[in-house]
Scaffold this active site. Structure first.
Site, PDB file in Angstrom:
ATOM      1  CG  HIS A   1      -2.027  -0.997   1.125  1.00  0.00           C
ATOM      2  ND1 HIS A   1      -3.335  -0.652   0.842  1.00  0.00           N
ATOM      3  CD2 HIS A   1      -2.022  -2.352   1.221  1.00  0.00           C
ATOM      4  CE1 HIS A   1      -4.075  -1.741   0.797  1.00  0.00           C
ATOM      5  NE2 HIS A   1      -3.307  -2.796   1.013  1.00  0.00           N
TER       6      HIS A   1
ATOM      7  CG  ASP B   1       0.268   9.044   0.820  1.00  0.00           C
ATOM      8  OD1 ASP B   1       0.277   7.846   1.179  1.00  0.00           O
ATOM      9  OD2 ASP B   1      -0.472   9.899   1.326  1.00  0.00           O
TER      10      ASP B   1
HETATM   11  O1  F6P Z   1      -1.375   2.568   4.666  1.00  0.00           O
HETATM   12  C1  F6P Z   1      -0.279   2.304   5.420  1.00  0.00           C
HETATM   13  C2  F6P Z   1      -0.636   1.850   6.827  1.00  0.00           C
HETATM   14  O2  F6P Z   1       0.520   1.513   7.553  1.00  0.00           O
HETATM   15  C3  F6P Z   1      -1.563   0.676   6.869  1.00  0.00           C
HETATM   16  O3  F6P Z   1      -0.913  -0.560   6.744  1.00  0.00           O
HETATM   17  C4  F6P Z   1      -2.240   0.893   8.177  1.00  0.00           C
HETATM   18  O4  F6P Z   1      -3.492   0.301   8.227  1.00  0.00           O
HETATM   19  C5  F6P Z   1      -2.344   2.412   8.273  1.00  0.00           C
HETATM   20  O5  F6P Z   1      -1.263   2.902   7.538  1.00  0.00           O
HETATM   21  C6  F6P Z   1      -2.351   2.954   9.682  1.00  0.00           C
HETATM   22  O6  F6P Z   1      -1.119   2.705  10.328  1.00  0.00           O
HETATM   23  P1  F6P Z   1      -0.990   1.968  11.727  1.00  0.00           P
HETATM   24  O7  F6P Z   1      -1.596   0.614  11.592  1.00  0.00           O
HETATM   25  O8  F6P Z   1       0.475   1.931  12.013  1.00  0.00           O
HETATM   26  O9  F6P Z   1      -1.758   2.814  12.695  1.00  0.00           O
END
Ligand code: F6P
Length: 463
Positions: free
Chosen positions: A156, A365
């Site tokens: 992602h 991003d």
């Molecule tokens: O989109 C990147 C990401 O790390 C996802 O894998 C995740 O759901 C989101 O950002 C939020 O991050 P975190 O799980 O570290 O709070």
């Protein structure tokens, strides 16, 4: 139809919303609802000692299976290698990267544990779809346990060019582990190209014109699968935002003054500081916008607050907001409304619709679904303008219709905001329709079907 097994670090159990799960959760939820299946991952909980038990919970056609992490695993795997090493390196922030061997070991250990717990839940006909940078080694761990089903991986976040990636300790193993998948998906052609460069330059692999990659003794498919949004769902929720008391009160509080909006997890990759400086520059250079009481609403829910860099960022952004507000505020106007908590989705969509400009200026991003949702939430008869960073994956699809900016150039961002606020209705409509066409073509269904289609074709060993 074959059962879909999705694995991601966090699992968002329907009806139990976790703060800050972001675009990944929305995309997976919608893929699973359409297809049915199993969603496996971390519960979001950690404790000194855990039972190691997998808890399951089913809602309609989706089963959610979660396990807790020990505090040591949480520190080393999640806070450590994933968020202090891979995250900054993949976002081109080597200055923020911190590496410790024990974090890397924790990362590998948790991936092995995920595999061990997942294997007994698998069925012969499953398609396994693993998501994001936390779980790169998972396919190797599953294969080690004799799993034969097709396994795909979707990243992602951005994939960095070899000059950056090779600075990350453990990069050789990560790429080797990526090569164990049957399908590897990236957000954009740029990310795919960076992966191809690594394969050709660092491991002397081969990239064929049909998307097949041969490396580390394995053939697999690598492609760009840009994540989209569920356009109809966003439109319906936006219409429903008329019933949101918060969205209504927010619009009333503006007294028809112009408003710019930004919505991001509080993360250094999002460029919030540069955005505030650009807004300050705009007010400074345009007294007429001060008279009009132009307001920037920045919603920035806290994220990864246990990581020092994120705590420091919170300090510096709060200070900047306070300073700019002290400089320009009047008895009846505060220029920056800086908010550290999230809102319900329909409320945010209502805010988007009430704004004249959507400001999405990350320094880097993977995709940025806020940009896409901002566009889909607009009133076709009076749409707002999207100011978008050229370093967001979304720019590859929306450039030409959005006002695309270099997020490091605060003067350019300020000019784009000014241009957006003054843009004639006809031009706004033309730009908006152009973006909507793309959003409809590359929507969430197209993303899911394209990826699952490629996974169904596996194995690629005959190529
Ligand atoms: O989109 C990147 C990401 O790390 C996802 O894998 C995740 O759901 C989101 O950002 C939020 O991050 P975190 O799980 O570290 O709070």
């Amino acid at each position: 139809m074959r059962r879909l097994v999705v694995v991601s670090n966090r699992v968002e159990v329907a009806g139990k919303k976790q703060a800050g799960a972001g675009g990944l959760a929305v995309s997976i939820q919608s893929a699973l609802e359409a297809h049915g299946g199993l969603w496996f991952g971390w519960s979001g909980e950690h404790a000194a000692k855990t039972s190691g038990r997998v808890k399951t919970h089913s809602v309609e056609n989706v089963t959610y299976a979660t396990l807790d992490l020990s505090t040591k695993d949480y520190d080393q795997y999640y806070l450590g290698y994933a968020n202090r090493a891979i995250w900054p390196a993949f976002h081109y922030r080597l200055d923020r990267m911190k590496f410790h061997r024990e974090d890397y070991e924790g990362y590998q250990r948790v991936n092995a544990r995920f595999a061990e717990k997942l294997v007994p839940m698998l069925q012969d006909d499953d398609l396994i779809w693993i998501h994001d940078f936390h779980l790169i080694p998972l396919a190797s761990e599953l294969r080690r346990r004799s799993v034969k089903q097709p396994i795909g991986f979707f990243l992602h976040i951005p994939f960095p060019v070899p000059e950056i990636l090779t600075a990350l300790p453990g990069h050789q193993e990560l790429v080797k582990e990526l090569c164990a998948y049957d399908v590897v998906g990236f957000q954009t052609e740029i990310d795919l190209h960076a992966f191809h460069s690594y394969i050709e330059r660092e491991v002397q692999g081969q990239v064929l014109s049909n998307g097949i990659v041969k490396a580390n003794g394995h053939s697999f498919f690598a492609g760009a699968f840009p994540v989209g949004i569920y356009v109809e769902n966003v439109s319906a929720l936006t219409k429903d935002s008329k019933n949101s008391a918060t969205a209504k009160k927010m619009a009333e509080s503006l007294h028809e003054r112009p408003m710019i909006i930004g919505v991001d997890r509080l993360d250094y990759s999002k460029g919030i500081m540069a955005r505030f400086h650009a807004f300050e520059h705009l007010l400074e250079a345009s007294p007429e916008l001060q008279e009009k009481c132009l307001t920037l609403i920045q919603i920035a829910p806290l994220s990864r607050s246990k990581v020092k860099e994120y705590r420091e960022l919170r300090e510096s952004i709060s200070t900047a907001a306070g300073r700019i507000n002290g400089r320009f505020s009047e008895y009846n106007w505060v220029p920056i409304r800086y908010i550290n908590h999230g809102f319900k989705r329909r409320t945010v969509l209502g805010f988007f619709r009430a704004s004249q400009v959507g400001l999405v200026t990350p320094l880097r991003d993977g995709m940025n679904l806020v940009a896409k949702e901002y566009v889909a939430a607009q009133d076709p008869e009076n749409p707002g303008v999207l100011v978008l960073s050229k370093f967001a994956g979304a720019a590859h699809e929306l450039d030409g219709h959005s006002l695309t900016v270099n997020p490091y150039n605060t003067e350019e961002i300020a000019d784009a905001m000014k241009q957006a606020l003054a843009m004639p209705l006809d031009e706004r409509k033309t730009r908006w329709s152009g973006m909507m066409k793309t959003l409809r073509r590359n929507d969430i269904t197209a993303w899911r079907e394209k990826f699952i289609g490629a996974l169904q074709e596996a194995p690629y060993s005959a190529y």
